[in-house]
Write a protein that holds these residues in place. Structure first.
Motif, PDB file in Angstrom:
ATOM      1  N   ASP A 102       0.821  -1.215   0.000  1.00  0.00           N
ATOM      2  CA  ASP A 102       0.000   0.000   0.000  1.00  0.00           C
ATOM      3  C   ASP A 102       0.851   1.260   0.000  1.00  0.00           C
ATOM      4  O   ASP A 102       0.395   2.328  -0.426  1.00  0.00           O
ATOM      5  CB  ASP A 102      -0.911   0.021   1.229  1.00  0.00           C
ATOM      6  N   ALA A 103       2.089   1.143   0.482  1.00  0.00           N
ATOM      7  CA  ALA A 103       2.972   2.311   0.540  1.00  0.00           C
ATOM      8  C   ALA A 103       3.174   2.914  -0.842  1.00  0.00           C
ATOM      9  O   ALA A 103       3.278   4.144  -0.980  1.00  0.00           O
ATOM     10  CB  ALA A 103       4.313   1.919   1.153  1.00  0.00           C
TER      11      ALA A 103
ATOM     12  N   ASN B  99       0.157   4.949  -1.919  1.00  0.00           N
ATOM     13  CA  ASN B  99       0.187   6.238  -1.226  1.00  0.00           C
ATOM     14  C   ASN B  99       1.249   7.159  -1.795  1.00  0.00           C
ATOM     15  O   ASN B  99       1.025   8.370  -1.937  1.00  0.00           O
ATOM     16  CB  ASN B  99       0.451   6.000   0.259  1.00  0.00           C
TER      17      ASN B  99
ATOM     18  N   LYS C 226       0.163   8.715  -5.138  1.00  0.00           N
ATOM     19  CA  LYS C 226      -0.811   9.784  -4.921  1.00  0.00           C
ATOM     20  C   LYS C 226      -0.136  11.035  -4.388  1.00  0.00           C
ATOM     21  O   LYS C 226      -0.454  12.158  -4.803  1.00  0.00           O
ATOM     22  CB  LYS C 226      -1.880   9.296  -3.942  1.00  0.00           C
ATOM     23  N   HIS C 227       0.828  10.843  -3.513  1.00  0.00           N
ATOM     24  CA  HIS C 227       1.491  11.986  -2.875  1.00  0.00           C
ATOM     25  C   HIS C 227       2.305  12.803  -3.870  1.00  0.00           C
ATOM     26  O   HIS C 227       2.339  14.038  -3.766  1.00  0.00           O
ATOM     27  CB  HIS C 227       2.395  11.478  -1.744  1.00  0.00           C
TER      28      HIS C 227
ATOM     29  N   VAL D 291       4.883  10.458   5.761  1.00  0.00           N
ATOM     30  CA  VAL D 291       3.816  11.127   5.005  1.00  0.00           C
ATOM     31  C   VAL D 291       3.733  10.609   3.573  1.00  0.00           C
ATOM     32  O   VAL D 291       2.657  10.180   3.130  1.00  0.00           O
ATOM     33  CB  VAL D 291       3.994  12.663   5.056  1.00  0.00           C
TER      34      VAL D 291
ATOM     35  N   GLY E 255       2.415   7.134   3.578  1.00  0.00           N
ATOM     36  CA  GLY E 255       1.138   6.944   4.250  1.00  0.00           C
ATOM     37  C   GLY E 255       1.225   6.010   5.439  1.00  0.00           C
ATOM     38  O   GLY E 255       0.279   5.266   5.725  1.00  0.00           O
TER      39      GLY E 255
ATOM     40  N   ALA F 149       0.860   4.823   9.073  1.00  0.00           N
ATOM     41  CA  ALA F 149       0.013   5.240  10.194  1.00  0.00           C
ATOM     42  C   ALA F 149       0.836   5.536  11.436  1.00  0.00           C
ATOM     43  O   ALA F 149       0.487   6.407  12.239  1.00  0.00           O
ATOM     44  CB  ALA F 149      -1.019   4.150  10.498  1.00  0.00           C
TER      45      ALA F 149
END
Length: 369
Positions: A190-191, A194, A197-198, A334, A337, A339
């Protein structure tokens, strides 16, 4: 016990110079085994010139994409266009690079310290010359696939291919061995979703030549305070702002000097390559975030493979590795992503567990970078 058989790199060096006593090496380095020597007839010259012969080390993990077919071919093509690069010669069927005599910038000014003004001006001069080398004017054989050659200006496509390389060649290619360790640190596939998108939405900028690895150990200062740039293996054609982002990330300038260099870079690149700094205020931070994210995947693997983090008397080194990876993960939290970021003790424990699991499979202690 019989004498150790010389490596191919050493045999080539001895064959080239004809005198084993003048061969220096192997020099410190991860990716290559390197030897330095004068060529026949040059040992007594008024100005000492030495050359280097090197071979890739066996069993290495490569964490960066290669663009050009040959570093020596690239240096030949850049002769007269880029100041302070090693010369190249051919001798006995070998392509040799001139060894630059001097001290690395890192030996003179460690990471985090400011760079003296005269040397900083030469760094800016290097960026000026790089900006002037465009895809249309550089005719050198390339090894990268067509999909890794986005059209000039396609900064989003350029960065996407770098993200793909990190995902496919660093993370997925090593998932079987390091997947559990990444999971223990809170990093999974998933990183990359993210991260994409970033960093999306970059401004278009015309491409130029990038060194792509401008850190303190790749700058050599000679006895006349001239700055030389070495190790062009990772050079590529692409977004000029990416070269600045990589440089700032690797150099760890004091904040005020980083701002000074960035301002000089903007004005210099715009003079040579109009539009080359377009959108930099927004995009520079995103590109540096990519470098922070990339560092997570490379440095976790390096920390796991480092002999210094193994069982036994290296517990303090293991703790230091935990602290270092904690800082790297925090810096990339960041863009990836994440947590949460595990504390240094938890990271050190994950490294220790990984090493115990792999202690008997030949992975631990491998000479990887």
């Amino acid at each position: 016990m019989p004498p150790e058989t010389p490596s191919p790199a050493r045999r080539h060096a001895v064959a080239a110079c004809g005198d084993p006593s003048v061969v220096e090496g192997p020099l410190q380095g991860y990716h290559h085994e390197t030897y330095v020597f004068p060529l026949p007839g040059e040992a007594g010259a008024a100005v000492a010139v030495r050359w280097k012969c090197r071979e890739p080390r066996a069993g290495l993990l490569w964490f960066d994409r290669r663009c050009f077919d040959s570093e020596e071919q690239l240096l030949d093509a850049l002769s007269g266009r880029i100041t302070g690069i090693p010369g190249v010669t051919e001798f006995g069927g070998l392509r040799l690079q001139r060894f630059v005599e001097g001290r690395t910038l890192g030996a003179l000014r460690a990471s985090g310290l400011s760079v003296p003004g005269p040397l900083l001006r030469q760094v800016v001069g290097l960026f000026r010359e790089l900006a002037g080398v465009t895809p249309e004017t550089l005719v050198v054989k390339r090894r990268c696939e067509a999909r890794d050659r986005p059209e000039s200006g396609d900064t989003n496509g350029f960065l996407e291919r770098l993200v793909c390389f990190t995902e496919e060649n660093v993370y997925r290619a090593n998932l079987e061995t390091f997947g559990r360790l990444f999971a223990d640190l809170g990093v999974d596939e998933d990183a990359f979703r993210n991260l994409r998108k970033h960093v999306s939405g970059l401004t278009e900028r015309p491409f130029c030549l990038l060194h792509a690895d401008l850190h303190r150990e790749n700058f050599v200062v000679d006895d006349r305070q001239r700055l030389w740039t070495i190790d062009w293996e990772l050079a590529m054609l692409g977004d000029p702002l990416y070269d600045l982002a990589t440089h700032l990330y690797l150099m760890r300038y004091p904040r005020s000097q980083a701002r000074e260099l960035t301002g000089r870079w903007v004005s210099t690149v715009e003079e040579v390559r109009p539009g080359g700094s377009r959108g930099w205020r927004h995009d520079l931070g995103l590109l540096m975030d990519y470098k922070r994210a990339q560092s997570v995947f490379t440095d976790v693997i390096r920390a796991a493979l480092s002999p210094g983090s193994g069982p036994g008397p290296g517990r303090d080194r293991l703790d230091r590795a935990g602290g270092k990876l904690n800082r790297i993960l925090a810096g990339a939290a960041v863009p990836l992503g994440l947590a949460s970021v595990p504390d240094p003790d938890r990271i050190a424990g994950a490294l220790a567990r990984w090493r115990r699991t792999h202690a008997g499979d030949g992975t631990v202690g491998s000479p990887h970078e």
